[in-house]
Design a protein around this motif. Structure first.
Motif, PDB file in Angstrom:
ATOM      1  N   GLY A 162       0.487  -1.314  -0.244  1.00  0.00           N
ATOM      2  CA  GLY A 162      -0.073  -0.250   0.022  1.00  0.00           C
ATOM      3  C   GLY A 162       1.312   1.176  -0.393  1.00  0.00           C
ATOM      4  O   GLY A 162      -0.022   1.952   0.113  1.00  0.00           O
ATOM      5  N   GLY A 163       1.976   1.326  -0.342  1.00  0.00           N
ATOM      6  CA  GLY A 163       3.101   2.151   0.065  1.00  0.00           C
ATOM      7  C   GLY A 163       3.377   3.035   1.639  1.00  0.00           C
ATOM      8  O   GLY A 163       3.935   3.768   1.095  1.00  0.00           O
ATOM      9  N   TYR A 164       3.037   2.097   2.433  1.00  0.00           N
ATOM     10  CA  TYR A 164       2.916   3.112   3.729  1.00  0.00           C
ATOM     11  C   TYR A 164       4.494   3.125   4.191  1.00  0.00           C
ATOM     12  O   TYR A 164       5.665   2.040   3.700  1.00  0.00           O
ATOM     13  N   ARG A 165       5.182   4.018   4.618  1.00  0.00           N
ATOM     14  CA  ARG A 165       6.263   3.786   5.306  1.00  0.00           C
ATOM     15  C   ARG A 165       6.272   3.781   6.556  1.00  0.00           C
ATOM     16  O   ARG A 165       5.989   4.677   7.739  1.00  0.00           O
ATOM     17  N   LEU A 166       7.014   2.821   7.051  1.00  0.00           N
ATOM     18  CA  LEU A 166       6.966   2.715   8.134  1.00  0.00           C
ATOM     19  C   LEU A 166       8.686   2.970   9.000  1.00  0.00           C
ATOM     20  O   LEU A 166       9.404   2.459   9.025  1.00  0.00           O
ATOM     21  N   HIS A 167       8.194   3.375  10.081  1.00  0.00           N
ATOM     22  CA  HIS A 167       9.680   3.816  10.854  1.00  0.00           C
ATOM     23  C   HIS A 167       9.596   2.921  12.795  1.00  0.00           C
ATOM     24  O   HIS A 167       8.230   3.556  13.332  1.00  0.00           O
ATOM     25  N   ALA A 168      10.496   2.235  13.413  1.00  0.00           N
ATOM     26  CA  ALA A 168       9.906   1.845  14.761  1.00  0.00           C
ATOM     27  C   ALA A 168      11.362   1.967  15.624  1.00  0.00           C
ATOM     28  O   ALA A 168      12.751   1.654  14.496  1.00  0.00           O
ATOM     29  N   ALA A 169      10.883   2.238  16.757  1.00  0.00           N
ATOM     30  CA  ALA A 169      12.046   2.216  17.831  1.00  0.00           C
ATOM     31  C   ALA A 169      12.540   1.437  18.844  1.00  0.00           C
ATOM     32  O   ALA A 169      10.813   1.712  19.309  1.00  0.00           O
ATOM     33  N   VAL A 170      12.961   1.088  19.425  1.00  0.00           N
ATOM     34  CA  VAL A 170      12.940   0.179  21.240  1.00  0.00           C
ATOM     35  C   VAL A 170      14.570   0.090  21.687  1.00  0.00           C
ATOM     36  O   VAL A 170      15.525   0.760  21.212  1.00  0.00           O
ATOM     37  N   SER A 171      14.578   0.509  22.559  1.00  0.00           N
ATOM     38  CA  SER A 171      15.389   0.149  23.352  1.00  0.00           C
ATOM     39  C   SER A 171      15.888   1.441  23.632  1.00  0.00           C
ATOM     40  O   SER A 171      16.870   2.224  24.466  1.00  0.00           O
ATOM     41  N   VAL A 172      16.482   2.483  22.563  1.00  0.00           N
ATOM     42  CA  VAL A 172      16.948   3.517  22.760  1.00  0.00           C
ATOM     43  C   VAL A 172      15.897   4.925  23.061  1.00  0.00           C
ATOM     44  O   VAL A 172      15.893   6.060  22.896  1.00  0.00           O
ATOM     45  N   CYS A 173      14.638   3.992  23.262  1.00  0.00           N
ATOM     46  CA  CYS A 173      13.928   5.231  23.600  1.00  0.00           C
ATOM     47  C   CYS A 173      12.946   4.656  25.208  1.00  0.00           C
ATOM     48  O   CYS A 173      13.261   3.423  25.134  1.00  0.00           O
ATOM     49  N   ALA A 174      12.018   5.866  25.535  1.00  0.00           N
ATOM     50  CA  ALA A 174      11.885   5.061  26.815  1.00  0.00           C
ATOM     51  C   ALA A 174      10.708   4.013  26.994  1.00  0.00           C
ATOM     52  O   ALA A 174      10.550   2.650  27.628  1.00  0.00           O
ATOM     53  N   ARG A 175       9.925   3.875  25.587  1.00  0.00           N
ATOM     54  CA  ARG A 175       8.859   3.030  25.462  1.00  0.00           C
ATOM     55  C   ARG A 175       8.662   2.596  23.796  1.00  0.00           C
ATOM     56  O   ARG A 175       9.451   3.421  23.529  1.00  0.00           O
ATOM     57  N   PRO A 176       8.597   1.623  23.570  1.00  0.00           N
ATOM     58  CA  PRO A 176       8.436   1.621  21.826  1.00  0.00           C
ATOM     59  C   PRO A 176       8.271   2.837  20.671  1.00  0.00           C
ATOM     60  O   PRO A 176       7.049   2.836  21.357  1.00  0.00           O
ATOM     61  N   SER A 177       8.897   2.713  20.223  1.00  0.00           N
ATOM     62  CA  SER A 177       8.062   3.652  19.211  1.00  0.00           C
ATOM     63  C   SER A 177       7.932   3.631  17.850  1.00  0.00           C
ATOM     64  O   SER A 177       8.593   3.170  16.980  1.00  0.00           O
ATOM     65  N   LEU A 178       7.008   4.218  17.279  1.00  0.00           N
ATOM     66  CA  LEU A 178       6.364   3.627  15.818  1.00  0.00           C
ATOM     67  C   LEU A 178       5.474   4.696  15.247  1.00  0.00           C
ATOM     68  O   LEU A 178       4.610   5.494  15.700  1.00  0.00           O
ATOM     69  N   SER A 179       5.919   4.225  14.182  1.00  0.00           N
ATOM     70  CA  SER A 179       5.635   6.033  12.911  1.00  0.00           C
ATOM     71  C   SER A 179       5.124   5.955  11.749  1.00  0.00           C
ATOM     72  O   SER A 179       5.755   4.958  10.918  1.00  0.00           O
ATOM     73  N   ILE A 180       4.220   6.089  11.536  1.00  0.00           N
ATOM     74  CA  ILE A 180       3.983   5.258   9.972  1.00  0.00           C
ATOM     75  C   ILE A 180       2.986   6.696   9.196  1.00  0.00           C
ATOM     76  O   ILE A 180       2.478   6.642   9.232  1.00  0.00           O
ATOM     77  N   ARG A 181       3.460   6.726   7.978  1.00  0.00           N
ATOM     78  CA  ARG A 181       3.178   7.690   6.770  1.00  0.00           C
ATOM     79  C   ARG A 181       2.309   7.063   5.837  1.00  0.00           C
ATOM     80  O   ARG A 181       2.660   5.853   5.474  1.00  0.00           O
ATOM     81  N   ARG A 182       1.272   7.680   5.008  1.00  0.00           N
ATOM     82  CA  ARG A 182       0.624   7.112   4.393  1.00  0.00           C
ATOM     83  C   ARG A 182       0.718   7.652   3.345  1.00  0.00           C
ATOM     84  O   ARG A 182       0.835   8.904   2.875  1.00  0.00           O
ATOM     85  N   PRO A 183       1.357   7.309   1.631  1.00  0.00           N
ATOM     86  CA  PRO A 183       1.523   8.133   0.745  1.00  0.00           C
ATOM     87  C   PRO A 183      -0.073   8.320   0.068  1.00  0.00           C
ATOM     88  O   PRO A 183      -1.147   7.941  -0.363  1.00  0.00           O
ATOM     89  N   THR A 184      -0.274  10.228  -0.782  1.00  0.00           N
ATOM     90  CA  THR A 184      -1.528  10.481  -0.176  1.00  0.00           C
ATOM     91  C   THR A 184      -0.929  10.899  -1.795  1.00  0.00           C
ATOM     92  O   THR A 184      -0.056  11.375  -1.913  1.00  0.00           O
ATOM     93  N   LEU A 185      -2.390  10.718  -2.537  1.00  0.00           N
ATOM     94  CA  LEU A 185      -1.904  11.619  -4.004  1.00  0.00           C
ATOM     95  C   LEU A 185      -1.347  11.143  -5.059  1.00  0.00           C
ATOM     96  O   LEU A 185      -0.429  11.729  -5.679  1.00  0.00           O
ATOM     97  N   ILE A 186      -0.677   9.297  -4.909  1.00  0.00           N
ATOM     98  CA  ILE A 186      -0.029   8.985  -6.348  1.00  0.00           C
ATOM     99  C   ILE A 186      -0.061   9.712  -7.233  1.00  0.00           C
ATOM    100  O   ILE A 186       0.589   9.470  -7.893  1.00  0.00           O
ATOM    101  N   ALA A 187      -1.162   9.581  -7.839  1.00  0.00           N
ATOM    102  CA  ALA A 187      -1.524   9.829  -9.256  1.00  0.00           C
ATOM    103  C   ALA A 187      -2.322  11.289  -9.615  1.00  0.00           C
ATOM    104  O   ALA A 187      -2.595  11.463 -10.180  1.00  0.00           O
ATOM    105  N   THR A 188      -1.841  11.628  -9.033  1.00  0.00           N
ATOM    106  CA  THR A 188      -1.937  13.727  -8.818  1.00  0.00           C
ATOM    107  C   THR A 188      -1.439  14.429  -9.886  1.00  0.00           C
ATOM    108  O   THR A 188      -0.234  14.076 -10.831  1.00  0.00           O
ATOM    109  N   ASP A 189      -1.295  15.606 -10.321  1.00  0.00           N
ATOM    110  CA  ASP A 189      -0.891  16.452 -10.940  1.00  0.00           C
ATOM    111  C   ASP A 189      -0.836  17.977 -10.414  1.00  0.00           C
ATOM    112  O   ASP A 189      -1.945  18.323  -9.223  1.00  0.00           O
TER     113      ASP A 189
END
Length: 434
Positions: A162-189
């Motif tokens: 689906g084109g989502y971009r995920l970044h996760a981090a553990v152990s280097v932050c107080a709690r596990p962290s997760l960020s997901i970005r959804r691509p928008t307007l793939i075929a736009t002009d």
């Protein structure tokens, strides 16, 4: 969900998980087959639960509750678990989890709100991240591939189906962290971005002509202001006959289209493995791409020494190339490019960097946000030369009262001639006010 329903969900999940673990060859099934197997087992478990309820003289589950439980169990075992409903919501653009139960989403209308937990505990959240990495991530060859995250590998970058971009981090932050970005307007002009209020029609037509005229453009802005979306839209102005080479740290541009862009080679950089070998840098990919007969080279985000190879490409026959860069203003974009150049192995002096940038780049387009968080073009600069360590430019569109770009200094006559030859009408030039 009531406590009894939660207990039932956990019991069903554990039972189906045990059956899947015991299934012969289950560990070799691909993601689709595992999901089909989970659906079969949960259906059997729900049938058994209904028979037992009738035998005990108890009410059976409603069809709606059965469907809810089935979806939750299948998602928990083969998909993204409680994240799945957020991933399936077309109005959710960004997901940020600071631990399992502190989850924020940003919607496409710019609003931000806190939602429910994505896991029962931080430990389950880490297991969810690992399962996503194994089962629904897209690897270099387009297939899911296992990627680990632990104390020795605390960061994880993935591109999901689906084109989502995920970044996760553990152990280097107080709690596990997760960020997901959804691509928008793939075929736009650019016309669609104009209709959405990102810029006025005159500016959109000038930028469309700039792409057709093969001007080299840098698209600048902060995080999450739509640089990649704008780059996709601008690329729609490129004739379909042209061969495009894209270089990215993580695949996001996705310019290939059988009609609009049928001849695209997309490169993605690769980090070293645990032994510190196997890395493929952005700079190496730019050099490789130049040997593949490109009409244009497109860098998803300049952030290092690849800038020198890109700028050289822009001055050596690959006109119409473009890139994105993080910068807080259109003027700062030149400083960012120069900083990357002086830090590269070539160690260019600042005056040499300024000269190279001024010879390579024709325009800088800066994107930002209004006070109500609308994404807009805020500024456009035309490069006119260099003076020692400084790149000289005219701000032809400047931020207006609401942050949106408004006409300022006219483009140079030579640039206007190129744009008119590429199809920009005299009427548009008059409307802009030049």
């Amino acid at each position: 969900m009531a406590v009894t329903e939660r207990d039932l969900l956990e019991r069903l999940r554990a039972s189906v998980a045990d059956r899947m673990a015991a299934h012969a060859g289950g560990d070799r099934l691909d993601a689709a087959a595992r999901r089909e197997l989970a659906q079969r087992y949960i259906a059997e478990e729900l049938d058994a639960h209904a028979r037992q309820s009738l035998h005990d003289g108890q009410a059976t589950l409603s069809p709606q509750l059965e469907a809810q439980l089935a979806a939750a169990v299948v998602d928990a075992l083969t998909g993204a678990g409680l994240l799945q409903q957020l991933l399936d919501d077309p109005d959710v653009e960004n997901i940020d989890a600071n631990g399992c139960d502190h989850v924020w989403v940003r919607r496409t209308d710019g609003s931000k709100l806190m939602v429910g937990p994505i896991a029962e505990s931080d430990e389950q959240m880490v297991e969810l991240i690992r399962r996503i990495a194994t089962e629904i991530a897209i690897g270099d060859g387009g297939q899911g591939e296992e990627r680990g995250i632990d104390r020795n590998n605390p960061h994880l970058d993935l591109r999901l189906r689906g084109g989502y971009r995920l970044h996760a981090a553990v152990s280097v932050c107080a709690r596990p962290s997760l960020s997901i970005r959804r691509p928008t307007l793939i075929a736009t002009d650019l016309a669609e971005l104009t209709a959405r209020g990102m810029m006025d029609p005159g500016l959109a037509q000038v930028l469309h002509a700039a792409m057709v005229a093969r001007l080299n453009i840098v698209i600048a802005g902060g995080t999450n202001v739509g640089k990649t979306t704008f780059a996709r839209a601008a690329a729609r102005a490129i004739p379909a006959r042209e061969r495009l080479i894209t270089i990215e740290d993580v695949f996001e541009l996705e310019l290939y289209d059988p009609v609009a862009h049928p001849d695209v080679v997309a490169f993605q950089a690769r980090r070293p493995n645990l032994e510190g070998v196997g890395a493929v840098t952005m700079s190496a990919l730019v050099r490789a791409g130049l040997r593949m007969n490109p009409d244009r080279v497109i860098v998803g985000e300049v952030r290092g020494d690849e800038v020198i190879d890109l700028l050289k490409a822009m001055t050596q026959g690959n006109d119409g190339s473009f890139a994105t860069v993080h910068a807080s203003s259109s003027a700062q974009a030149f400083g960012r490019l120069a900083m990357y150049a002086v830090q590269a192995p070539e160690r260019l002096a600042l005056d040499a960097s300024a000269m190279l940038i001024s010879q390579a780049v024709h325009m800088v387009v800066h994107l930002g946000q209004t006070r109500d968080r609308a994404r807009v073009v805020t500024s456009v600069r035309e490069v006119t030369g260099c003076d020692g360590r400084d790149v000289i430019s005219n701000e032809v569109w400047t931020p207006g009262p609401d942050g949106r770009a408004v006409p300022a200094t006219p483009l140079r006559a030579a640039t206007l001639d190129r744009l008119e030859a590429a199809g920009l009408s005299a009427r548009t030039i008059d409307q802009v006010g030049w």
